[in-house]
Design a protein around this motif. Structure first.
Motif, PDB file in Angstrom:
ATOM      1  N   GLU A 176       0.870  -1.070  -0.109  1.00 28.44           N
ATOM      2  CA  GLU A 176      -0.019   0.069   0.040  1.00 28.44           C
ATOM      3  C   GLU A 176       0.662   1.468   0.045  1.00 28.44           C
ATOM      4  OE1 GLU A 176      -3.381   2.239   2.944  1.00 28.44           O
ATOM      5  OE2 GLU A 176      -2.868   0.324   3.212  1.00 28.44           O
ATOM      6  N   ALA A 177       1.975   1.193   0.824  1.00 25.82           N
ATOM      7  CA  ALA A 177       2.864   2.516   1.008  1.00 25.82           C
ATOM      8  C   ALA A 177       3.418   2.699  -0.571  1.00 25.82           C
ATOM      9  CB  ALA A 177       3.873   2.439   1.885  1.00 25.82           C
ATOM     10  N   LEU A 178       3.612   1.646  -1.312  1.00 28.60           N
ATOM     11  CA  LEU A 178       4.640   1.982  -2.331  1.00 28.60           C
ATOM     12  C   LEU A 178       3.418   2.430  -3.693  1.00 28.60           C
ATOM     13  CD1 LEU A 178       6.847   1.394  -4.600  1.00 28.60           C
ATOM     14  CD2 LEU A 178       5.980  -0.820  -4.756  1.00 28.60           C
ATOM     15  N   SER A 179       2.060   1.919  -3.449  1.00 25.06           N
ATOM     16  CA  SER A 179       1.361   2.318  -4.395  1.00 25.06           C
ATOM     17  C   SER A 179       0.826   3.820  -4.231  1.00 25.06           C
ATOM     18  CB  SER A 179      -0.154   1.317  -4.420  1.00 25.06           C
ATOM     19  OG  SER A 179      -0.584   1.453  -3.182  1.00 25.06           O
ATOM     20  N   ILE A 180       0.755   4.143  -2.856  1.00 24.29           N
ATOM     21  CA  ILE A 180       0.695   5.547  -2.582  1.00 24.29           C
ATOM     22  C   ILE A 180       1.799   6.534  -3.203  1.00 24.29           C
ATOM     23  CG2 ILE A 180       0.260   7.349  -0.662  1.00 24.29           C
ATOM     24  CD1 ILE A 180      -1.192   5.090   0.900  1.00 24.29           C
ATOM     25  N   PHE A 181       2.986   6.169  -2.954  1.00 19.55           N
ATOM     26  CA  PHE A 181       3.815   6.665  -3.381  1.00 19.55           C
ATOM     27  C   PHE A 181       3.983   6.834  -4.843  1.00 19.55           C
ATOM     28  CE2 PHE A 181       8.439   6.642  -4.755  1.00 19.55           C
ATOM     29  CZ  PHE A 181       8.879   7.758  -4.214  1.00 19.55           C
ATOM     30  N   LEU A 182       3.708   5.705  -5.550  1.00 15.49           N
ATOM     31  CA  LEU A 182       3.884   5.935  -7.009  1.00 15.49           C
ATOM     32  C   LEU A 182       2.773   6.882  -7.819  1.00 15.49           C
ATOM     33  CD1 LEU A 182       4.411   2.030  -7.908  1.00 15.49           C
ATOM     34  CD2 LEU A 182       6.060   3.984  -8.048  1.00 15.49           C
ATOM     35  N   VAL A 183       1.650   6.879  -7.106  1.00 16.05           N
ATOM     36  CA  VAL A 183       0.390   7.740  -7.511  1.00 16.05           C
ATOM     37  C   VAL A 183       0.776   9.209  -7.049  1.00 16.05           C
ATOM     38  CG1 VAL A 183      -1.708   8.386  -6.745  1.00 16.05           C
ATOM     39  CG2 VAL A 183      -1.270   6.047  -7.214  1.00 16.05           C
ATOM     40  N   SER A 184       1.688   9.553  -6.059  1.00 16.23           N
ATOM     41  CA  SER A 184       1.908  10.866  -5.840  1.00 16.23           C
ATOM     42  C   SER A 184       3.161  11.067  -6.689  1.00 16.23           C
ATOM     43  CB  SER A 184       2.214  11.022  -4.245  1.00 16.23           C
ATOM     44  OG  SER A 184       3.446  10.202  -4.226  1.00 16.23           O
ATOM     45  N   GLU A 185       3.968  10.370  -7.096  1.00 13.27           N
ATOM     46  CA  GLU A 185       5.127  10.741  -7.828  1.00 13.27           C
ATOM     47  C   GLU A 185       4.629  10.893  -9.357  1.00 13.27           C
ATOM     48  OE1 GLU A 185       8.356  11.561  -7.097  1.00 13.27           O
ATOM     49  OE2 GLU A 185       7.426  11.504  -4.867  1.00 13.27           O
ATOM     50  N   SER A 186       3.689   9.781  -9.796  1.00  8.96           N
ATOM     51  CA  SER A 186       3.013   9.988 -10.937  1.00  8.96           C
ATOM     52  C   SER A 186       2.232  11.097 -11.485  1.00  8.96           C
ATOM     53  CB  SER A 186       2.424   8.573 -11.578  1.00  8.96           C
ATOM     54  OG  SER A 186       1.189   8.745 -10.736  1.00  8.96           O
ATOM     55  N   SER A 187       1.617  11.769 -10.276  1.00  8.33           N
ATOM     56  CA  SER A 187       0.775  13.005 -10.236  1.00  8.33           C
ATOM     57  C   SER A 187       1.663  14.102 -10.565  1.00  8.33           C
ATOM     58  CB  SER A 187      -0.120  13.118  -9.132  1.00  8.33           C
ATOM     59  OG  SER A 187       0.639  13.268  -8.196  1.00  8.33           O
ATOM     60  N   ARG A 188       2.830  14.200  -9.853  1.00  8.49           N
ATOM     61  CA  ARG A 188       4.072  15.252 -10.171  1.00  8.49           C
ATOM     62  C   ARG A 188       4.613  14.995 -11.508  1.00  8.49           C
ATOM     63  NH1 ARG A 188       7.642  15.305  -4.967  1.00  8.49           N
ATOM     64  NH2 ARG A 188       5.676  15.196  -3.390  1.00  8.49           N
ATOM     65  N   GLY A 189       4.134  13.787 -12.118  1.00 16.32           N
ATOM     66  CA  GLY A 189       4.854  13.695 -13.334  1.00 16.32           C
ATOM     67  C   GLY A 189       6.460  13.467 -13.697  1.00 16.32           C
ATOM     68  N   LEU A 190       6.944  12.912 -12.401  1.00 11.68           N
ATOM     69  CA  LEU A 190       8.391  12.481 -12.112  1.00 11.68           C
ATOM     70  C   LEU A 190       8.471  11.007 -12.743  1.00 11.68           C
ATOM     71  CD1 LEU A 190       9.148  13.687  -8.750  1.00 11.68           C
ATOM     72  CD2 LEU A 190       9.831  14.731 -10.833  1.00 11.68           C
TER      73      LEU A 190
END
Length: 195
Positions: A176-190
């Motif tokens: 779950e922590a990885l999926s949250i992290f990936l969502v927040s990073e992808s929303s930044r476009g990184l």
């Protein structure tokens, strides 16, 4: 009979007996001489026997002295050999430690060269010296704050550039922590490089 007659009678008897008495006296003297000679020979043999026994004792004492001396020499040689064996073993241990030290130095240099060549090839991704995170992955999502603080301290201690923290952190997160992290990073476009 008169004294003279008696004397003549004894003289005549003495002459008769004298020859046989002389023979007897001579035989007694010869017997005595033989006995004296036997005694002298027996004493001489006894002295020779005693002398042989004394010589034998001296020889035995000399042999015992030589044996003690040889035993002492053997013990000294054994002690010297033991000392040499201990010195050789000590030298072997020293050489073994030196060899291990040299192997460790060689391995360290090899790793340094490897990390330098990786830094040259990969560029800024290895700018923090090639040190990968040594902290365990996050297992309890309720402890995220503590985990992130620990991660920051670790990254700072190893001199990682903050621009690379995200990629290293992504390798440590799960579920779950990885999926949250990936969502927040992808929303930044990184785009996340791997650590």
């Amino acid at each position: 009979m008169s004294e003279l007659g008696l004397y003549a009678k004894y003289l005549d008897l003495g002459v008769k007996l004298g020859r046989s008495g002389e023979d007897k006296v001579r035989q007694d003297m010869e017997r005595s001489d033989r006995q004296i000679e036997r005694e002298r020979k027996r004493e001489e043999m006894e002295m020779q026997r005693e002398e042989r026994e004394m010589q034998k004792q001296r020889e035995e004492m000399e042999m015992q002295r030589e044996e003690r001396q040889m035993q002492k020499q053997r013990e000294e040689k054994e002690m010297e050999m033991q000392k040499q064996r201990e010195e050789i073993a000590l030298q072997d241990r020293r050489e073994e430690r030196e060899l291990k030290r040299l192997e460790l130095e060689a391995e360290t240099k090899k790793l340094e060269l490897s990390s330098r060549s990786n830094a040259d090839v990969t560029g800024p991704k290895q700018s923090y010296g090639g040190q990968r995170p040594k902290i365990p992955p996050l297992h309890d999502p309720s402890q995220v704050d503590l985990y992130l603080e620990r991660f920051e301290r670790h990254a700072t201690a190893f001199g990682w550039p903050e621009s690379e923290w995200a990629s290293c952190l992504s390798n440590l997160l799960k579920d779950e922590a990885l999926s949250i992290f990936l969502v927040s990073e992808s929303s930044r476009g990184l785009r996340l490089p791997s650590c």
